[in-house]
Design an enzyme around this catalytic site. Structure first.
Site, PDB file in Angstrom:
ATOM      1  N   PRO A   3      -9.337 -51.155  -9.639  1.00  0.00           N
ATOM      2  CA  PRO A   3     -10.751 -50.853  -9.376  1.00  0.00           C
ATOM      3  C   PRO A   3     -11.049 -50.415  -7.936  1.00  0.00           C
ATOM      4  CG  PRO A   3     -10.432 -53.201  -9.769  1.00  0.00           C
ATOM      5  CD  PRO A   3      -9.132 -52.544 -10.036  1.00  0.00           C
ATOM      6  N   HIS A   7     -26.171 -44.301  -2.979  1.00  0.00           N
ATOM      7  CA  HIS A   7     -25.430 -44.585  -1.751  1.00  0.00           C
ATOM      8  C   HIS A   7     -24.806 -43.303  -1.202  1.00  0.00           C
ATOM      9  CE1 HIS A   7     -24.731 -49.218  -1.707  1.00  0.00           C
ATOM     10  NE2 HIS A   7     -25.959 -48.910  -2.121  1.00  0.00           N
ATOM     11  N   LYS A  52     -13.021 -46.021 -10.213  1.00  0.00           N
ATOM     12  CA  LYS A  52     -12.794 -44.889 -11.102  1.00  0.00           C
ATOM     13  C   LYS A  52     -12.780 -45.228 -12.583  1.00  0.00           C
ATOM     14  CE  LYS A  52     -12.907 -41.933  -8.044  1.00  0.00           C
ATOM     15  NZ  LYS A  52     -14.370 -41.886  -7.971  1.00  0.00           N
ATOM     16  N   TYR A 108     -15.140 -51.859   2.280  1.00  0.00           N
ATOM     17  CA  TYR A 108     -13.761 -52.086   1.823  1.00  0.00           C
ATOM     18  C   TYR A 108     -12.988 -52.574   3.047  1.00  0.00           C
ATOM     19  CZ  TYR A 108     -14.747 -49.276  -2.391  1.00  0.00           C
ATOM     20  OH  TYR A 108     -15.254 -48.792  -3.572  1.00  0.00           O
ATOM     21  N   TYR A 133     -13.790 -39.928  -3.904  1.00  0.00           N
ATOM     22  CA  TYR A 133     -14.616 -41.113  -4.178  1.00  0.00           C
ATOM     23  C   TYR A 133     -15.893 -40.722  -4.940  1.00  0.00           C
ATOM     24  CZ  TYR A 133     -16.655 -45.744  -3.502  1.00  0.00           C
ATOM     25  OH  TYR A 133     -17.197 -46.999  -3.721  1.00  0.00           O
TER      26      TYR A 133
END
Ligand code: FAS
Ligand code: PHB
Length: 389
Positions: free
Chosen positions: A292, A72, A296, A200, A384
């Protein structure tokens, strides 16, 4: 019995460390209190950083990952009815993440370990690290018999609720903790994901996350209250709530199917310092927990393994203790940066029960700044995809 390294826990931390040690010719035994199928029945993480992928390659356990994993290059933040793509590859000079479930990582590591005839003792009860400041050994009970394994080092890979951290005298350890006033209700269903990348979502009704395990298996989460129960959530109620928290153009195309897994996970930030006590080392969730939101948890376990493996390999191959002595400070430096990032993502994207109007406006301004500033979105992207080991 004797081994060089006794590993408590057959989750991703223990298995990855065990495989790297085996590949380096360092003898190790893994003990777990449950059965193998119990471990494989857990549904947990879904996103791997490149550093984690490299370690799995080094552990000769990445073939299926490369065949079935989904690379991704970005993800979306959704709020105010719109979504904003964070271009991970464009903002980080080409870095990306791999979507591949932790359950499959664990399955691959177990298969590799079994092909090498390395010893894993499942259903080992009452595992205890002993005398780890001087002459370490581990005791455990199996089939009504108490066993002892003498070793050079004990590694606690036994998760947040394990025995390793709890075996350290309270005066020798310092713990830092933040409990979040909500949980995540997660669902797995064999249906195509709503979008080809993760979403998100921040909504006044609460946070939602659209993830996946493949292009035919979706993983969704909605923020729920701490006293909520899975039995309160029919599939229909879950799908309806998820639709309400997504922008209309996603909600309209959301495909649904009967769930085959539904569970609620509490959210906390937790760090134990230090991560070494003589011949005992703590790794992964045994030493730290993150919400979460930043994907990580599993990746921090991998970086701990990276630092500890360097130390153990140097000890046995070069008779030097420098990298072992550096394990705790090096691991903690990266842990705290990931703890900060996970706290920041969680605070920005969730609705807290006691959020004031002022705080809500600050969250909205943060999202607006993040999606209109290259500098701000670069900072998000580099955290990220994973800071360097
Ligand atoms: P684990 O907890 O995975 O493994 C510990 C092992 O030790 C287990 O097999 C356990 O049986 C064993 N054990 C425990 N006590 C023992 C004892 N006394 N004796 C012997 N063995 C013992 N991370 C993400 O990045 N993304 C996510 O979406 C995500 N979702 C999560 C959801 C849930 C419900 C949980 C609990 C965690 C989630 N995590 C997520 C974090 C998770 O993936 C962890 O970071 C990861 O499992 C860490 O791996 P380990 O350190 O190996 O610990
Ligand atoms: C998941 O797919 O389970 C997942 C993905 C990203 C997260 C958390 C969970 O931040």
């Amino acid at each position: 019995m004797r081994t060089q390294v006794a590993i408590i826990g057959s989750g991703p931390s223990g298995l990855l460390l065990g495989q790297l040690l085996t590949e380096a010719g360092i003898d190790n035994i893994i003990l777990d209190r449950v059965r193998k199928d119990h471990i494989l029945g857990r549904v947990r993480a879904g996103v791997l950083e490149e550093g984690t992928v490299r370690l799995l390659e080094k552990a000769q356990s990445a073939t299926r990952l490369h065949a079935e994993g989904l690379p991704h290059d970005g993800f979306s933040l959704a709020f105010d009815g719109r979504d904003h793509r964070i271009d991970l590859a464009g903002l980080t000079g080409g870095k990306r993440v791999m979507v591949y479930g932790q359950t499959e990582v664990t399955r691959d590591l177990m298969a590799r370990r079994e092909s090498g005839n390395c010893l894993t003792i499942y259903e080992a009860a009452n595992v205890r690290p002993r005398d780890f400041e001087a002459a370490p050994y581990v005791t455990y009970e199996k089939d009504g018999v108490t066993h002892r394994i003498d070793c050079d080092f004990v590694v606690g890979c036994d998760g947040f609720h394990g025995a390793s951290r709890k075996s350290v005298p309270t005066k020798a350890i310092r713990c830092f903790e933040k409990i979040y006033p909500f949980g995540w209700l997660g669902l797995l269903a064999d249906v195509a994901p709503v979008h080809h990348e993760l979403i998100y979502a921040n909504h006044r009704r609460g946070f939602a996350l659209c993830s996946m395990r493949s292009m035919t298996r979706s993983r969704y989460y909605v923020q729920c209250s701490l006293d909520d129960k899975v039995e309160n959530w029919s599939d229909d109620r879950f799908w309806e709530e998820l639709r309400r928290r997504l922008p209309a153009h996603h909600a309209e195309v959301l495909l649904t199917a009967p769930s085959f897994e539904k569970s609620i996970a509490p959210l906390r930030s937790f760090v134990a310092e230090p991560m070494r006590f003589g011949h005992l080392f703590l790794v992964g969730d045994a030493a730290h927990i993150v919400p979460p939101t930043g994907a990580k948890g599993l990746n921090l376990a991998a970086s701990d393994v990276h630092y500890l493996f360097l130390g153990l390999a140097e000890h046995y191959q070069d008779r030097s203790s420098a990298a072992l002595d550096a394990y705790s400070p090096n691991a903690l430096a990266r842990v705290w940066k990931a703890v900060r990032f996970s706290w920041w993502m969680t605070t920005m994207l969730h609705r807290f029960p006691d959020t004031s109007d002022f705080e809500q406006k600050i969250h909205e301004a943060e999202l607006d700044y993040l999606t209109h500033s290259r500098a701000a979105s670069t900072a998000l992207a580099e955290n990220y995809v994973g800071l360097p080991f």
